[in-house]
Design an enzyme around this catalytic site. Structure first.
Site, PDB file in Angstrom:
ATOM      1  N   SER A 138       0.833  -1.200   0.000  1.00 20.16           N
ATOM      2  CA  SER A 138       0.000   0.000   0.000  1.00 20.16           C
ATOM      3  C   SER A 138       0.870   1.253   0.000  1.00 20.16           C
ATOM      4  O   SER A 138       2.077   1.197   0.269  1.00 20.16           O
ATOM      5  CB  SER A 138      -0.910  -0.004   1.236  1.00 20.16           C
ATOM      6  OG  SER A 138      -0.125  -0.062   2.425  1.00 20.16           O
ATOM      7  N   LYS A 184      -2.319  -8.337  -9.243  1.00 16.90           N
ATOM      8  CA  LYS A 184      -2.758  -9.432  -8.383  1.00 16.90           C
ATOM      9  C   LYS A 184      -3.528  -8.893  -7.169  1.00 16.90           C
ATOM     10  O   LYS A 184      -2.993  -8.796  -6.064  1.00 16.90           O
ATOM     11  CB  LYS A 184      -1.570 -10.270  -7.899  1.00 16.90           C
ATOM     12  CG  LYS A 184      -1.990 -11.582  -7.243  1.00 16.90           C
ATOM     13  CD  LYS A 184      -1.118 -11.958  -6.071  1.00 16.90           C
ATOM     14  CE  LYS A 184      -1.292 -11.093  -4.877  1.00 16.90           C
ATOM     15  NZ  LYS A 184      -2.648 -11.156  -4.269  1.00 16.90           N
ATOM     16  N   SER A 249      -0.704 -20.266   8.856  1.00 17.84           N
ATOM     17  CA  SER A 249      -0.565 -18.817   8.882  1.00 17.84           C
ATOM     18  C   SER A 249      -0.954 -18.259   7.529  1.00 17.84           C
ATOM     19  O   SER A 249      -0.829 -18.938   6.507  1.00 17.84           O
ATOM     20  CB  SER A 249       0.881 -18.423   9.213  1.00 17.84           C
ATOM     21  OG  SER A 249       1.071 -17.031   9.034  1.00 17.84           O
ATOM     22  N   ASP A 255       2.204 -12.655  -1.379  1.00 15.79           N
ATOM     23  CA  ASP A 255       3.533 -12.320  -1.896  1.00 15.79           C
ATOM     24  C   ASP A 255       4.218 -13.552  -2.481  1.00 15.79           C
ATOM     25  O   ASP A 255       4.890 -13.475  -3.515  1.00 15.79           O
ATOM     26  CB  ASP A 255       4.395 -11.733  -0.782  1.00 15.79           C
ATOM     27  CG  ASP A 255       3.817 -10.453  -0.202  1.00 15.79           C
ATOM     28  OD1 ASP A 255       3.175  -9.701  -0.960  1.00 15.79           O
ATOM     29  OD2 ASP A 255       3.998 -10.214   1.006  1.00 15.79           O
TER      30      ASP A 255
END
Length: 310
Positions: A138, A184, A249, A255
Protein backbone atom coordinates in the site's frame (compact mmCIF):
# COMPACT_ATOMS: atom_id res chain seq x y z
CA UNK A 1 18.88 -15.84 -14.79
CA UNK A 2 15.58 -13.91 -14.60
CA UNK A 3 15.96 -10.54 -12.88
CA UNK A 4 13.23 -8.51 -11.23
CA UNK A 5 13.26 -5.28 -9.28
CA UNK A 6 10.81 -4.76 -6.43
CA UNK A 7 9.68 -1.51 -4.83
CA UNK A 8 8.53 -1.44 -1.20
CA UNK A 9 7.42 2.02 -0.10
CA UNK A 10 6.36 1.00 3.41
CA UNK A 11 8.58 -1.90 4.52
CA UNK A 12 8.58 -3.49 7.95
CA UNK A 13 10.80 -5.15 10.45
CA UNK A 14 8.68 -8.26 11.06
CA UNK A 15 8.77 -9.72 14.55
CA UNK A 16 6.97 -12.99 15.30
CA UNK A 17 6.36 -14.72 18.61
CA UNK A 18 4.89 -18.00 19.78
CA UNK A 19 3.09 -18.18 23.11
CA UNK A 20 1.10 -20.86 24.90
CA UNK A 21 -1.89 -18.67 25.64
CA UNK A 22 -2.74 -14.96 25.48
CA UNK A 23 -4.00 -13.12 28.58
CA UNK A 24 -4.82 -9.46 29.00
CA UNK A 25 -2.91 -7.31 31.49
CA UNK A 26 -0.40 -9.86 32.77
CA UNK A 27 3.13 -10.24 31.46
CA UNK A 28 3.44 -13.21 29.09
CA UNK A 29 6.65 -15.08 28.31
CA UNK A 30 7.05 -16.13 24.69
CA UNK A 31 8.50 -19.44 23.59
CA UNK A 32 10.40 -18.02 20.65
CA UNK A 33 11.16 -14.84 18.71
CA UNK A 34 11.85 -14.36 15.00
CA UNK A 35 13.00 -11.30 13.03
CA UNK A 36 12.70 -10.86 9.26
CA UNK A 37 12.66 -8.07 6.68
CA UNK A 38 9.11 -7.53 5.47
CA UNK A 39 6.80 -5.61 3.21
CA UNK A 40 5.24 -6.73 -0.07
CA UNK A 41 8.11 -6.14 -2.46
CA UNK A 42 10.74 -7.43 -0.05
CA UNK A 43 8.75 -10.63 0.49
CA UNK A 44 8.40 -11.10 -3.26
CA UNK A 45 12.15 -10.64 -3.67
CA UNK A 46 12.89 -13.22 -0.97
CA UNK A 47 10.76 -15.94 -2.56
CA UNK A 48 11.89 -15.08 -6.10
CA UNK A 49 15.49 -15.46 -4.97
CA UNK A 50 14.76 -18.78 -3.25
CA UNK A 51 13.43 -20.12 -6.54
CA UNK A 52 16.66 -19.26 -8.33
CA UNK A 53 16.01 -15.78 -9.73
CA UNK A 54 17.75 -12.49 -9.11
CA UNK A 55 15.87 -9.73 -7.30
CA UNK A 56 16.92 -6.15 -6.62
CA UNK A 57 15.02 -4.57 -3.71
CA UNK A 58 14.29 -0.84 -3.67
CA UNK A 59 12.74 0.46 -0.46
CA UNK A 60 12.20 3.54 1.67
CA UNK A 61 13.62 3.28 5.19
CA UNK A 62 14.61 5.55 8.05
CA UNK A 63 15.83 5.75 11.61
CA UNK A 64 17.28 3.02 13.80
CA UNK A 65 14.61 0.58 12.62
CA UNK A 66 15.61 1.33 9.03
CA UNK A 67 19.18 0.35 9.94
CA UNK A 68 17.85 -2.86 11.47
CA UNK A 69 15.95 -3.56 8.24
CA UNK A 70 19.18 -3.10 6.26
CA UNK A 71 20.92 -5.66 8.45
CA UNK A 72 18.09 -8.17 8.06
CA UNK A 73 18.14 -7.76 4.28
CA UNK A 74 21.87 -8.43 4.30
CA UNK A 75 21.31 -11.60 6.34
CA UNK A 76 18.99 -12.78 3.55
CA UNK A 77 21.62 -11.87 0.93
CA UNK A 78 19.25 -9.55 -0.93
CA UNK A 79 20.55 -6.96 -3.38
CA UNK A 80 19.24 -3.74 -1.89
CA UNK A 81 18.93 -0.03 -2.68
CA UNK A 82 17.70 2.10 0.21
CA UNK A 83 16.06 5.49 -0.24
CA UNK A 84 16.60 7.23 3.09
CA UNK A 85 13.66 8.96 4.78
CA UNK A 86 13.34 11.00 7.96
CA UNK A 87 10.65 8.81 9.55
CA UNK A 88 11.21 5.56 11.42
CA UNK A 89 10.59 2.31 9.56
CA UNK A 90 7.63 0.52 11.12
CA UNK A 91 7.73 -2.70 13.13
CA UNK A 92 4.98 -5.27 12.50
CA UNK A 93 4.24 -8.09 14.95
CA UNK A 94 2.61 -11.50 14.68
CA UNK A 95 1.73 -13.64 17.71
CA UNK A 96 0.80 -17.30 17.37
CA UNK A 97 -1.25 -18.62 20.30
CA UNK A 98 -0.28 -22.29 20.43
CA UNK A 99 -3.28 -23.41 22.48
CA UNK A 100 -5.85 -22.21 19.95
CA UNK A 101 -3.71 -22.13 16.80
CA UNK A 102 -4.90 -18.55 16.21
CA UNK A 103 -2.59 -15.88 14.88
CA UNK A 104 -2.79 -12.22 15.88
CA UNK A 105 -1.17 -9.59 13.66
CA UNK A 106 -0.36 -5.96 14.51
CA UNK A 107 0.58 -3.65 11.62
CA UNK A 108 1.14 0.12 12.17
CA UNK A 109 0.54 2.60 9.33
CA UNK A 110 4.18 3.57 8.93
CA UNK A 111 5.91 6.96 8.62
CA UNK A 112 4.74 9.89 6.54
CA UNK A 113 6.81 10.36 3.38
CA UNK A 114 7.97 13.83 2.33
CA UNK A 115 7.74 14.97 -1.34
CA UNK A 116 11.52 15.07 -1.72
CA UNK A 117 11.71 11.46 -0.50
CA UNK A 118 9.25 9.92 -2.95
CA UNK A 119 10.68 12.06 -5.73
CA UNK A 120 14.14 10.67 -4.94
CA UNK A 121 12.64 7.21 -5.26
CA UNK A 122 11.34 8.02 -8.75
CA UNK A 123 14.75 9.36 -9.79
CA UNK A 124 16.51 6.20 -8.60
CA UNK A 125 14.04 3.90 -10.38
CA UNK A 126 14.75 5.70 -13.64
CA UNK A 127 18.08 3.86 -13.85
CA UNK A 128 16.79 0.39 -12.91
CA UNK A 129 17.81 -2.55 -15.08
CA UNK A 130 15.48 -5.57 -14.78
CA UNK A 131 13.13 -7.89 -16.66
CA UNK A 132 10.08 -6.91 -14.59
CA UNK A 133 9.32 -4.12 -12.11
CA UNK A 134 7.18 -5.23 -9.14
CA UNK A 135 5.21 -2.57 -7.28
CA UNK A 136 3.94 -4.16 -4.09
CA UNK A 137 2.28 -2.84 -0.96
CA UNK A 138 0.00 0.00 0.00
CA UNK A 139 0.97 3.66 -0.31
CA UNK A 140 2.29 5.19 2.93
CA UNK A 141 1.04 8.58 4.14
CA UNK A 142 2.33 11.48 2.03
CA UNK A 143 2.79 9.55 -1.22
CA UNK A 144 0.42 10.73 -4.00
CA UNK A 145 -2.36 8.40 -5.13
CA UNK A 146 -0.93 8.19 -8.65
CA UNK A 147 2.63 7.35 -7.55
CA UNK A 148 2.53 3.77 -8.84
CA UNK A 149 1.01 5.13 -12.03
CA UNK A 150 4.00 7.48 -12.37
CA UNK A 151 6.35 4.51 -11.94
CA UNK A 152 4.38 2.52 -14.52
CA UNK A 153 4.66 5.36 -17.02
CA UNK A 154 8.40 5.58 -16.34
CA UNK A 155 8.84 1.84 -16.90
CA UNK A 156 6.76 1.90 -20.08
CA UNK A 157 9.18 4.40 -21.60
CA UNK A 158 11.93 1.88 -20.91
CA UNK A 159 9.95 -1.19 -22.10
CA UNK A 160 9.98 -2.81 -18.65
CA UNK A 161 6.73 -4.70 -17.82
CA UNK A 162 5.10 -3.70 -14.53
CA UNK A 163 3.59 -6.11 -12.00
CA UNK A 164 1.25 -4.60 -9.42
CA UNK A 165 0.08 -5.84 -6.02
CA UNK A 166 -1.48 -3.03 -4.04
CA UNK A 167 -4.75 -1.88 -2.51
CA UNK A 168 -6.91 1.20 -2.25
CA UNK A 169 -5.49 4.30 -3.89
CA UNK A 170 -2.26 2.50 -4.86
CA UNK A 171 -4.19 -0.08 -6.87
CA UNK A 172 -6.60 2.38 -8.43
CA UNK A 173 -3.97 5.01 -9.22
CA UNK A 174 -1.79 2.54 -11.10
CA UNK A 175 -4.64 0.90 -13.01
CA UNK A 176 -5.79 4.37 -14.11
CA UNK A 177 -2.42 4.74 -15.85
CA UNK A 178 -3.12 1.48 -17.70
CA UNK A 179 -0.86 -0.89 -19.56
CA UNK A 180 0.08 -3.00 -16.52
CA UNK A 181 1.39 -6.46 -17.39
CA UNK A 182 0.01 -8.31 -14.34
CA UNK A 183 -2.06 -7.18 -11.37
CA UNK A 184 -2.76 -9.43 -8.38
CA UNK A 185 -5.58 -8.17 -6.18
CA UNK A 186 -7.02 -10.24 -3.36
CA UNK A 187 -10.78 -10.68 -3.47
CA UNK A 188 -11.12 -8.04 -0.74
CA UNK A 189 -9.02 -5.56 -2.72
CA UNK A 190 -11.05 -6.22 -5.87
CA UNK A 191 -14.29 -5.63 -3.97
CA UNK A 192 -12.93 -2.36 -2.64
CA UNK A 193 -11.80 -1.32 -6.13
CA UNK A 194 -15.11 -2.09 -7.84
CA UNK A 195 -17.51 -1.32 -4.99
CA UNK A 196 -19.30 -4.59 -5.79
CA UNK A 197 -20.15 -7.55 -3.53
CA UNK A 198 -18.59 -10.09 -5.95
CA UNK A 199 -20.21 -12.97 -4.11
CA UNK A 200 -19.65 -15.74 -6.67
CA UNK A 201 -16.88 -16.82 -9.08
CA UNK A 202 -18.72 -15.57 -12.17
CA UNK A 203 -19.01 -12.04 -10.74
CA UNK A 204 -15.35 -12.08 -9.72
CA UNK A 205 -14.26 -13.28 -13.17
CA UNK A 206 -16.39 -10.60 -14.86
CA UNK A 207 -14.82 -7.87 -12.68
CA UNK A 208 -11.33 -9.15 -13.51
CA UNK A 209 -12.15 -9.35 -17.22
CA UNK A 210 -13.41 -5.76 -17.13
CA UNK A 211 -9.94 -4.63 -16.06
CA UNK A 212 -8.44 -6.53 -19.00
CA UNK A 213 -10.96 -5.18 -21.52
CA UNK A 214 -10.35 -1.62 -20.32
CA UNK A 215 -6.65 -1.99 -21.14
CA UNK A 216 -5.67 -1.43 -17.53
CA UNK A 217 -3.86 -4.78 -17.23
CA UNK A 218 -3.06 -7.64 -19.61
CA UNK A 219 -3.47 -10.26 -16.87
CA UNK A 220 -5.42 -10.19 -13.60
CA UNK A 221 -4.86 -12.87 -10.94
CA UNK A 222 -7.42 -12.67 -8.12
CA UNK A 223 -6.46 -14.60 -4.99
CA UNK A 224 -9.36 -15.83 -2.85
CA UNK A 225 -7.78 -17.82 -0.02
CA UNK A 226 -9.44 -21.19 0.52
CA UNK A 227 -11.65 -20.52 -2.53
CA UNK A 228 -8.66 -20.66 -4.86
CA UNK A 229 -7.83 -18.05 -7.49
CA UNK A 230 -9.06 -16.66 -10.82
CA UNK A 231 -6.87 -15.66 -13.75
CA UNK A 232 -8.28 -13.31 -16.40
CA UNK A 233 -6.66 -12.30 -19.70
CA UNK A 234 -7.63 -11.66 -23.30
CA UNK A 235 -7.84 -15.46 -23.74
CA UNK A 236 -10.63 -15.68 -21.14
CA UNK A 237 -10.60 -16.68 -17.50
CA UNK A 238 -9.62 -19.70 -15.43
CA UNK A 239 -10.80 -20.56 -11.91
CA UNK A 240 -8.76 -23.07 -9.91
CA UNK A 241 -9.36 -24.34 -6.37
CA UNK A 242 -6.83 -23.91 -3.60
CA UNK A 243 -4.40 -26.72 -2.86
CA UNK A 244 -5.68 -28.92 0.00
CA UNK A 245 -3.34 -28.17 2.92
CA UNK A 246 -3.46 -27.50 6.66
CA UNK A 247 -3.24 -23.74 7.15
CA UNK A 248 -0.86 -22.49 9.84
CA UNK A 249 -0.57 -18.82 8.88
CA UNK A 250 -1.73 -16.34 6.25
CA UNK A 251 1.46 -14.26 6.42
CA UNK A 252 3.10 -13.81 3.01
CA UNK A 253 0.70 -16.02 1.05
CA UNK A 254 -0.10 -13.38 -1.58
CA UNK A 255 3.53 -12.32 -1.90
CA UNK A 256 4.64 -15.95 -2.31
CA UNK A 257 1.92 -16.48 -4.95
CA UNK A 258 3.10 -13.46 -6.92
CA UNK A 259 6.81 -14.29 -6.67
CA UNK A 260 6.33 -17.86 -7.91
CA UNK A 261 3.94 -16.91 -10.71
CA UNK A 262 6.31 -14.20 -11.89
CA UNK A 263 9.32 -16.53 -11.68
CA UNK A 264 7.53 -19.06 -13.89
CA UNK A 265 6.60 -16.32 -16.38
CA UNK A 266 10.19 -15.06 -16.40
CA UNK A 267 11.50 -18.52 -17.37
CA UNK A 268 8.97 -18.71 -20.21
CA UNK A 269 6.26 -20.95 -18.77
CA UNK A 270 2.85 -20.36 -20.32
CA UNK A 271 0.52 -18.17 -18.29
CA UNK A 272 -1.80 -20.93 -17.06
CA UNK A 273 1.12 -23.04 -15.81
CA UNK A 274 2.62 -19.99 -14.11
CA UNK A 275 -0.75 -19.31 -12.47
CA UNK A 276 -0.82 -22.86 -11.10
CA UNK A 277 2.74 -22.43 -9.81
CA UNK A 278 1.58 -19.29 -7.99
CA UNK A 279 -1.31 -21.16 -6.38
CA UNK A 280 1.13 -23.80 -5.18
CA UNK A 281 3.36 -21.11 -3.66
CA UNK A 282 0.45 -19.44 -1.88
CA UNK A 283 -0.47 -22.79 -0.34
CA UNK A 284 3.17 -23.44 0.60
CA UNK A 285 3.26 -20.12 2.45
CA UNK A 286 0.07 -20.94 4.35
CA UNK A 287 1.67 -24.22 5.44
CA UNK A 288 4.61 -22.33 6.96
CA UNK A 289 4.57 -20.67 10.40
CA UNK A 290 4.03 -16.91 10.49
CA UNK A 291 7.74 -16.11 10.60
CA UNK A 292 8.52 -17.65 7.20
CA UNK A 293 7.51 -17.56 3.52
CA UNK A 294 7.04 -20.31 0.93
CA UNK A 295 9.89 -22.79 0.51
CA UNK A 296 10.85 -24.07 -2.99
CA UNK A 297 10.52 -27.78 -2.16
CA UNK A 298 6.98 -27.24 -0.85
CA UNK A 299 6.07 -25.13 -3.89
CA UNK A 300 7.25 -27.74 -6.37
CA UNK A 301 5.60 -30.60 -4.48
CA UNK A 302 2.25 -28.79 -4.31
CA UNK A 303 2.55 -27.75 -7.95
CA UNK A 304 2.35 -31.42 -8.93
CA UNK A 305 -1.09 -31.52 -7.29
CA UNK A 306 -2.28 -28.18 -8.69
CA UNK A 307 -1.06 -29.01 -12.20
CA UNK A 308 -3.42 -31.98 -12.30
CA UNK A 309 -6.53 -29.90 -11.57
CA UNK A 310 -8.86 -29.58 -14.59
Amino acid sequence: MPHIATLTLNPTVDVAYEIDRLFHTRKMRTRSEFHNPGGGGINVARVFGRLGGKASSYYLAGGATGDALDALLDLHHLVRSRICIAGQTRIASAVLELESGKEFRFVPPGPAIQPAEWQACLALLGNTQCDFMVLSGSLPPGVPDDFYGQVAALMRRRDIPVVLDSSGSGLRGCLDEGGIFLVKPSIGELRQLTGLALSNPDDIANAAMAIVRAGQAAHVAVTMGRDGAILASTAGHLHLPAAPIEAKSAVGAGDSFLAAMLFAIAIDWDMNAAFRFGIAAGAAAVMSPGHDLAQPNDIRRLYQQVAQKP
